[in-house]
Motif scaffolding. Structure first.
Motif, PDB file in Angstrom:
ATOM      1  N   VAL A 110      40.757  38.632  70.588  1.00  0.00           N
ATOM      2  CA  VAL A 110      39.660  37.723  70.921  1.00  0.00           C
ATOM      3  C   VAL A 110      38.904  38.321  72.095  1.00  0.00           C
ATOM      4  CG1 VAL A 110      39.038  35.413  71.708  1.00  0.00           C
ATOM      5  CG2 VAL A 110      40.948  35.710  70.107  1.00  0.00           C
ATOM      6  N   GLY A 111      37.712  38.822  71.841  1.00  0.00           N
ATOM      7  CA  GLY A 111      36.866  39.355  72.897  1.00  0.00           C
ATOM      8  C   GLY A 111      37.329  40.662  73.497  1.00  0.00           C
ATOM      9  N   ALA A 112      38.306  41.336  72.886  1.00  0.00           N
ATOM     10  CA  ALA A 112      38.815  42.582  73.464  1.00  0.00           C
ATOM     11  C   ALA A 112      37.887  43.752  73.172  1.00  0.00           C
ATOM     12  CB  ALA A 112      40.217  42.877  72.929  1.00  0.00           C
ATOM     13  N   VAL A 113      37.343  43.811  71.963  1.00  0.00           N
ATOM     14  CA  VAL A 113      36.435  44.897  71.591  1.00  0.00           C
ATOM     15  C   VAL A 113      35.085  44.716  72.269  1.00  0.00           C
ATOM     16  CG1 VAL A 113      35.259  46.004  69.655  1.00  0.00           C
ATOM     17  CG2 VAL A 113      37.616  45.220  69.402  1.00  0.00           C
ATOM     18  N   ALA A 114      34.608  43.486  72.302  1.00  0.00           N
ATOM     19  CA  ALA A 114      33.381  43.099  72.987  1.00  0.00           C
ATOM     20  C   ALA A 114      33.461  41.587  73.161  1.00  0.00           C
ATOM     21  CB  ALA A 114      32.136  43.506  72.185  1.00  0.00           C
ATOM     22  N   PRO A 115      32.765  41.026  74.154  1.00  0.00           N
ATOM     23  CA  PRO A 115      32.935  39.595  74.454  1.00  0.00           C
ATOM     24  C   PRO A 115      32.739  38.656  73.268  1.00  0.00           C
ATOM     25  CG  PRO A 115      31.716  40.673  76.203  1.00  0.00           C
ATOM     26  CD  PRO A 115      31.877  41.697  75.115  1.00  0.00           C
ATOM     27  N   GLY A 116      31.777  38.966  72.382  1.00  0.00           N
ATOM     28  CA  GLY A 116      31.480  38.059  71.282  1.00  0.00           C
ATOM     29  C   GLY A 116      32.123  38.430  69.965  1.00  0.00           C
ATOM     30  N   ILE A 117      33.065  39.373  69.974  1.00  0.00           N
ATOM     31  CA  ILE A 117      33.670  39.850  68.728  1.00  0.00           C
ATOM     32  C   ILE A 117      35.161  39.554  68.731  1.00  0.00           C
ATOM     33  CG2 ILE A 117      34.132  41.835  67.247  1.00  0.00           C
ATOM     34  CD1 ILE A 117      31.647  43.165  68.332  1.00  0.00           C
ATOM     35  N   ASP A 118      35.600  38.772  67.754  1.00  0.00           N
ATOM     36  CA  ASP A 118      37.028  38.545  67.515  1.00  0.00           C
ATOM     37  C   ASP A 118      37.427  39.325  66.267  1.00  0.00           C
ATOM     38  OD1 ASP A 118      36.832  36.797  69.630  1.00  0.00           O
ATOM     39  OD2 ASP A 118      36.748  35.000  68.375  1.00  0.00           O
ATOM     40  N   VAL A 119      38.611  39.855  66.269  1.00  0.00           N
ATOM     41  CA  VAL A 119      39.098  40.684  65.158  1.00  0.00           C
ATOM     42  C   VAL A 119      40.250  39.975  64.476  1.00  0.00           C
ATOM     43  CG1 VAL A 119      40.044  42.925  64.490  1.00  0.00           C
ATOM     44  CG2 VAL A 119      38.419  42.779  66.387  1.00  0.00           C
ATOM     45  N   ARG A 120      40.189  39.920  63.153  1.00  0.00           N
ATOM     46  CA  ARG A 120      41.259  39.321  62.364  1.00  0.00           C
ATOM     47  C   ARG A 120      41.883  40.401  61.487  1.00  0.00           C
ATOM     48  NH1 ARG A 120      40.670  36.428  65.823  1.00  0.00           N
ATOM     49  NH2 ARG A 120      39.771  34.325  65.852  1.00  0.00           N
ATOM     50  N   GLY A 121      43.182  40.606  61.680  1.00  0.00           N
ATOM     51  CA  GLY A 121      43.913  41.620  60.928  1.00  0.00           C
ATOM     52  C   GLY A 121      45.232  41.070  60.431  1.00  0.00           C
ATOM     53  N   PRO A 122      46.319  41.821  60.534  1.00  0.00           N
ATOM     54  CA  PRO A 122      47.620  41.367  60.042  1.00  0.00           C
ATOM     55  C   PRO A 122      48.010  40.016  60.633  1.00  0.00           C
ATOM     56  CG  PRO A 122      47.703  43.692  60.612  1.00  0.00           C
ATOM     57  CD  PRO A 122      46.377  43.189  61.077  1.00  0.00           C
ATOM     58  N   ALA A 123      48.425  39.097  59.741  1.00  0.00           N
ATOM     59  CA  ALA A 123      48.804  37.728  60.106  1.00  0.00           C
ATOM     60  C   ALA A 123      47.621  36.908  60.620  1.00  0.00           C
ATOM     61  CB  ALA A 123      49.941  37.707  61.118  1.00  0.00           C
ATOM     62  N   GLY A 124      46.403  37.439  60.475  1.00  0.00           N
ATOM     63  CA  GLY A 124      45.213  36.695  60.833  1.00  0.00           C
ATOM     64  C   GLY A 124      44.479  36.223  59.590  1.00  0.00           C
ATOM     65  N   TYR A 125      43.524  35.327  59.777  1.00  0.00           N
ATOM     66  CA  TYR A 125      42.765  34.837  58.619  1.00  0.00           C
ATOM     67  C   TYR A 125      41.352  34.460  59.025  1.00  0.00           C
ATOM     68  CZ  TYR A 125      43.747  30.019  60.311  1.00  0.00           C
ATOM     69  OH  TYR A 125      43.834  28.867  61.056  1.00  0.00           O
ATOM     70  N   LEU A 126      40.499  34.412  58.014  1.00  0.00           N
ATOM     71  CA  LEU A 126      39.124  33.954  58.155  1.00  0.00           C
ATOM     72  C   LEU A 126      38.933  32.685  57.339  1.00  0.00           C
ATOM     73  CD1 LEU A 126      37.212  37.331  57.682  1.00  0.00           C
ATOM     74  CD2 LEU A 126      37.422  36.050  59.822  1.00  0.00           C
ATOM     75  N   VAL A 127      38.065  31.803  57.815  1.00  0.00           N
ATOM     76  CA  VAL A 127      37.708  30.623  57.022  1.00  0.00           C
ATOM     77  C   VAL A 127      36.867  31.086  55.839  1.00  0.00           C
ATOM     78  CG1 VAL A 127      36.561  28.391  57.030  1.00  0.00           C
ATOM     79  CG2 VAL A 127      37.778  29.181  59.077  1.00  0.00           C
ATOM     80  N   GLY A 128      37.268  30.693  54.643  1.00  0.00           N
ATOM     81  CA  GLY A 128      36.593  31.159  53.444  1.00  0.00           C
ATOM     82  C   GLY A 128      35.271  30.457  53.190  1.00  0.00           C
ATOM     83  N   PRO A 129      34.304  31.159  52.588  1.00  0.00           N
ATOM     84  CA  PRO A 129      33.017  30.544  52.240  1.00  0.00           C
ATOM     85  C   PRO A 129      33.232  29.404  51.250  1.00  0.00           C
ATOM     86  CG  PRO A 129      33.273  32.669  51.156  1.00  0.00           C
ATOM     87  CD  PRO A 129      34.402  32.559  52.126  1.00  0.00           C
ATOM     88  N   GLY A 130      32.511  28.310  51.474  1.00  0.00           N
ATOM     89  CA  GLY A 130      32.715  27.103  50.684  1.00  0.00           C
ATOM     90  C   GLY A 130      33.551  26.073  51.403  1.00  0.00           C
ATOM     91  N   SER A 131      34.164  26.457  52.520  1.00  0.00           N
ATOM     92  CA  SER A 131      34.983  25.538  53.319  1.00  0.00           C
ATOM     93  C   SER A 131      34.091  24.653  54.181  1.00  0.00           C
ATOM     94  CB  SER A 131      35.942  26.309  54.222  1.00  0.00           C
ATOM     95  OG  SER A 131      36.839  27.094  53.481  1.00  0.00           O
ATOM     96  N   LEU A 132      34.576  23.436  54.437  1.00  0.00           N
ATOM     97  CA  LEU A 132      33.888  22.504  55.331  1.00  0.00           C
ATOM     98  C   LEU A 132      34.716  22.339  56.598  1.00  0.00           C
ATOM     99  CD1 LEU A 132      31.544  20.480  55.814  1.00  0.00           C
ATOM    100  CD2 LEU A 132      33.036  18.714  54.802  1.00  0.00           C
ATOM    101  N   GLY A 133      34.108  22.662  57.754  1.00  0.00           N
ATOM    102  CA  GLY A 133      34.758  22.457  59.036  1.00  0.00           C
ATOM    103  C   GLY A 133      34.158  21.275  59.752  1.00  0.00           C
ATOM    104  N   THR A 134      34.587  21.058  60.982  1.00  0.00           N
ATOM    105  CA  THR A 134      34.100  19.899  61.723  1.00  0.00           C
ATOM    106  C   THR A 134      32.614  20.006  62.062  1.00  0.00           C
ATOM    107  OG1 THR A 134      34.869  20.973  63.759  1.00  0.00           O
ATOM    108  CG2 THR A 134      36.339  19.372  62.742  1.00  0.00           C
ATOM    109  N   THR A 135      32.079  21.224  62.108  1.00  0.00           N
ATOM    110  CA  THR A 135      30.673  21.390  62.481  1.00  0.00           C
ATOM    111  C   THR A 135      29.776  21.771  61.301  1.00  0.00           C
ATOM    112  OG1 THR A 135      31.078  23.710  63.100  1.00  0.00           O
ATOM    113  CG2 THR A 135      31.264  22.056  64.839  1.00  0.00           C
TER     114      THR A 135
END
Length: 305
Positions: A147-172
């Motif tokens: 989280v913010g290690a590569v650059a302040p606004g960039i989070d990286v998701r890799g092994p054991a990480g996940y992204l919210v899939g397109p079509g999902s509804l979140g709180t916002t």
């Protein structure tokens, strides 16, 4: 069609393209609670028990199991996509654009400073105005979630990480593919970017003792001392963009002295590390750039495979 139906349909669509998915609540957290009491078993099971409730470890591309998972979570409004799994070995770049951060601009800056092109690839627009870029990694690549290690606004998701899939509804709001993106195109991660995502252990980046560094430089031969001072000054004077390119060029200039033995490599590295971090580059960016530059100057840089 309910939000649950939309999420289920989108999860099946992702699975058809080789993605491993699992259910998410509107909070973007795993929808199914752990079947284990808190403790050692919960930490170590990782879905080996066969029950649902292990978060990203439940992720699958098996359609029957996806249906069963969603039936067990009728409150689910989204799904997560597990990263770093075959066949795509997905790297997820979460480019935030909120709370004063601008991950899109940060990625453009890294591309300029490290001479790579951000490829056209499947991209998801987030409700907050950010983007999720999907990139493919080599199967053998090892890179941490961050989280913010590569650059302040960039989070990286890799092994054991996940992204919210397109079509999902979140709180916002709802996640969806960005206009013009091809959901079926997952471009390879540029090698220069992959190198930034796999920083060396923190211990590999030494803490520079500024007073000791000055003393070490003072005891060099005058022309070597002048070269160190000149290149460090050039690096410190460089503003964005071009900081990484200047750092590489200065490292290459000093690297030419290494084969003759008149310049100690550790001293050259420490001098450039202090100068590079003074410009705002991260220690990880500096180490990668300096090592390559010194090797280029010394004639030992191996070409990319």
């Amino acid at each position: 069609m309910t939000d649950w139906d939309r999420a289920l349909a989108a999860a099946h669509f992702a699975a058809e393209r080789g993605m491993a998915v699992f259910t998410l609540a509107r909070s973007k957290k795993p929808a199914i609670p752990s079947p284990h009491p808190p403790g050692r078993e919960r930490d170590q099971c990782r879905a080996a028990c066969g029950r649902f409730g292990h978060g990203v470890h439940d992720a699958t591309d098996d359609h029957a199991r996806i249906d069963a998972m969603f039936r067990a979570a009728r409150w689910a409004t989204g799904y997560g996509i597990a990263c770093a799994r075959a066949p795509h070995h997905l790297i997820g770049l979460d480019l935030d654009r909120k709370n004063g951060l601008d991950g899109i601009a940060d990625l453009a800056r890294l591309a300029t400073e490290h001479s790579f092109t951000v490829p056209n690839t499947a991209t998801v627009a987030t409700p907050s105005g950010g983007l999720h870029l999907w990139l493919a990694a080599p199967p053998e690549a090892v890179f941490p979630n961050s989280v913010g290690a590569v650059a302040p606004g960039i989070d990286v998701r890799g092994p054991a990480g996940y992204l919210v899939g397109p079509g999902s509804l979140g709180t916002t709001g709802r996640y969806g593919f960005a206009p013009g993106t091809d959901p079926n195109l997952i471009a390879p991660c540029p090698p220069e970017l992959l190198a930034l995502l796999t920083p060396p252990p923190a211990a590999a980046v030494p803490v520079v003792d500024a007073a000791g560094l000055r003393e070490r430089i003072h005891h060099q031969k005058p022309y070597v001392q002048a070269a160190l001072d000149r290149e460090a000054a050039l690096v410190r004077a460089q503003t964005y963009p071009g900081r990484a390119k200047r750092l590489f060029a200065s490292a290459a200039a000093l690297g030419r002295h290494l084969p003759t033995g008149v310049l100690d490599e550790a001293l050259a590295f420490d001098t450039l590390l202090e100068a590079g971090t003074a410009t705002g580059l991260s220690p990880a960016e500096c180490e990668h750039t300096i090592r390559r530059g010194l090797a280029r100057g010394a004639g030992t840089l191996r070409p990319a495979a």
